[in-house]
Motif scaffolding. Structure first.
Motif, mmCIF file in Angstrom:
data_model
loop_
_atom_site.group_PDB
_atom_site.id
_atom_site.type_symbol
_atom_site.label_atom_id
_atom_site.label_comp_id
_atom_site.label_asym_id
_atom_site.label_seq_id
_atom_site.Cartn_x
_atom_site.Cartn_y
_atom_site.Cartn_z
ATOM 1 N N SER A 136 -0.436 4.630 -27.581
ATOM 2 C CA SER A 136 0.556 4.639 -26.516
ATOM 3 C C SER A 136 1.947 4.537 -27.139
ATOM 4 O O SER A 136 2.095 4.149 -28.288
ATOM 5 C CB SER A 136 0.303 3.512 -25.527
ATOM 6 N N PHE A 137 2.968 4.868 -26.363
ATOM 7 C CA PHE A 137 4.268 5.171 -26.939
ATOM 8 C C PHE A 137 4.910 4.014 -27.707
ATOM 9 O O PHE A 137 5.566 4.227 -28.721
ATOM 10 C CB PHE A 137 5.216 5.670 -25.852
ATOM 11 N N GLN A 180 3.139 3.990 -30.924
ATOM 12 C CA GLN A 180 3.396 5.241 -31.632
ATOM 13 C C GLN A 180 4.738 5.210 -32.346
ATOM 14 O O GLN A 180 4.866 5.654 -33.484
ATOM 15 C CB GLN A 180 3.350 6.404 -30.645
ATOM 16 N N THR A 181 5.764 4.715 -31.658
ATOM 17 C CA THR A 181 7.110 4.696 -32.237
ATOM 18 C C THR A 181 7.397 3.429 -33.026
ATOM 19 O O THR A 181 8.341 3.393 -33.816
ATOM 20 C CB THR A 181 8.163 4.822 -31.122
ATOM 21 N N TYR A 199 7.497 13.778 -26.585
ATOM 22 C CA TYR A 199 6.777 12.519 -26.815
ATOM 23 C C TYR A 199 6.190 12.453 -28.231
ATOM 24 O O TYR A 199 5.122 11.862 -28.437
ATOM 25 C CB TYR A 199 5.626 12.349 -25.810
ATOM 26 N N GLY A 204 -0.767 8.101 -23.201
ATOM 27 C CA GLY A 204 0.524 8.491 -23.755
ATOM 28 C C GLY A 204 0.350 8.751 -25.227
ATOM 29 O O GLY A 204 0.018 7.847 -25.998
ATOM 30 N N ARG A 241 1.180 11.521 -28.853
ATOM 31 C CA ARG A 241 1.529 12.729 -29.591
ATOM 32 C C ARG A 241 0.229 13.426 -29.950
ATOM 33 O O ARG A 241 -0.670 12.835 -30.551
ATOM 34 C CB ARG A 241 2.298 12.373 -30.860
#
Length: 301
Positions: free
Chosen positions: A32-33, A36-37, A65, A115, A117
């Motif tokens: 999920s984001f 991920q980031t 995303y 969510g 990539r």
């Protein structure tokens, strides 16, 4: 939260984001984001959990995303929403099976989010929701994007394509109806019946694609079209054929905006934009007559 002839006391009871233990996965299934980031929710959202986006959040969505380097987390999150609904006067009939005319405690919805990539240039945000009132699952807001930077007419730009099921859900500013106030309301109390068709009337009942570009980080342009889902596909995604708006042909959608920042550290941000949808619907499939709607909106930040 006020609604005609009633009020809803305590709509949202919990918002839970689940982070799953790490284990090896392919690049097509990423976390999920936030994982991920490697960033907190407030990096993208002005209110941590949304809906308005920060400059970083807009770039993250613009670029499909795909920001972030993490590869080994499950891309899932869970949201639970419930409430106590009370009207000033009892309703003439129960608002849904298994509920009373007034004073209802409800599990309104349970939503699962994906969510992720998917590739270097492709990402998605998808949602499936269980309705406690209707007692079934259906697909919910879904946005799959392809994006990449390039040089367009001698200027730096990002270009992309969004495939989604709710006109305005793909908006970079989250200032359009799919993200509009009230963010949460009770499904067991009366709500206004008259709204522009772009304000959720086609949500999850259509599928469309739009192409977009942001040029020199100032000018945003987007255009595309939506088609209505057939009765069969509405059944496949957990919705009812009775909800089919029977769209005739394609429904064009457009979005344009201009943004800029001022100040020594670009701390003052401004944007102004417009968006719209043109759609023909056939209320009675046995009759050729159609209703033609053109919705036009403006927004500024």
């Amino acid at each position: 939260m006020h609604v005609p002839a009633g009020r809803s006391g305590g709509c949202a009871v919990a918002l839970l984001v689940l982070m799953f233990p790490a284990f090896p996965r392919d690049a097509c299934a990423v976390p999920s984001f936030a994982r991920q980031t490697g960033m907190p929710c407030s990096q993208c959202h002005t209110l941590s959990f949304g809906p308005a986006l920060t400059a970083y959040g807009r770039q993250f969505k613009l670029n499909g995303y795909t920001f972030g380097e993490a590869h080994s987390q499950m891309p899932l999150a869970l949201m639970i929403q419930g409430g106590l609904s009370r009207a000033d006067q009892p309703l003439p009939a129960a608002p849904a099976p298994h509920f009373a005319n007034n004073d209802n405690i409800s599990l309104d919805q349970v939503s699962v989010f994906v969510g992720s990539r998917l590739t270097e240039h492709v990402g998605m945000l998808g949602q499936a929701t269980y309705s406690g009132e209707k007692r079934h699952f259906n697909w919910d807001n879904t946005d799959i994007r392809y994006a990449r930077p390039l040089t367009l007419l001698g200027s730096d730009a990002v270009v992309g394509i969004s495939v989604n099921n709710n006109p305005t859900v793909q908006d970079l500013w989250n200032a359009t109806p799919a993200w509009g106030y009230p963010y949460i309301s009770s499904p067991l109390l009366p709500t206004p019946a008259a709204n522009p068709i772009i304000t959720g009337a086609l949500a999850q009942l259509v599928l469309g694609a739009t192409a977009y570009t942001l040029i020199r980080d100032h000018v945003y342009l987007e255009a595309g079209a939506y088609r209505g889902l057939s009765d069969r596909w509405l059944n496949n995604v957990g919705l009812y054929p009775s909800a089919n708006p029977h769209i005739r042909g394609g429904a064009p959608y457009w979005r344009a905006a201009y943004q800029f920042s001022e100040g020594e550290h670009r701390e003052h941000y401004y944007s102004v934009g417009t968006f719209g949808l043109d759609v023909k619907v056939q209320p009675d499939p046995s009759v050729a007559d159609t209703d033609h709607f053109t919705d036009l909106g403006f927004d500024a930040v």
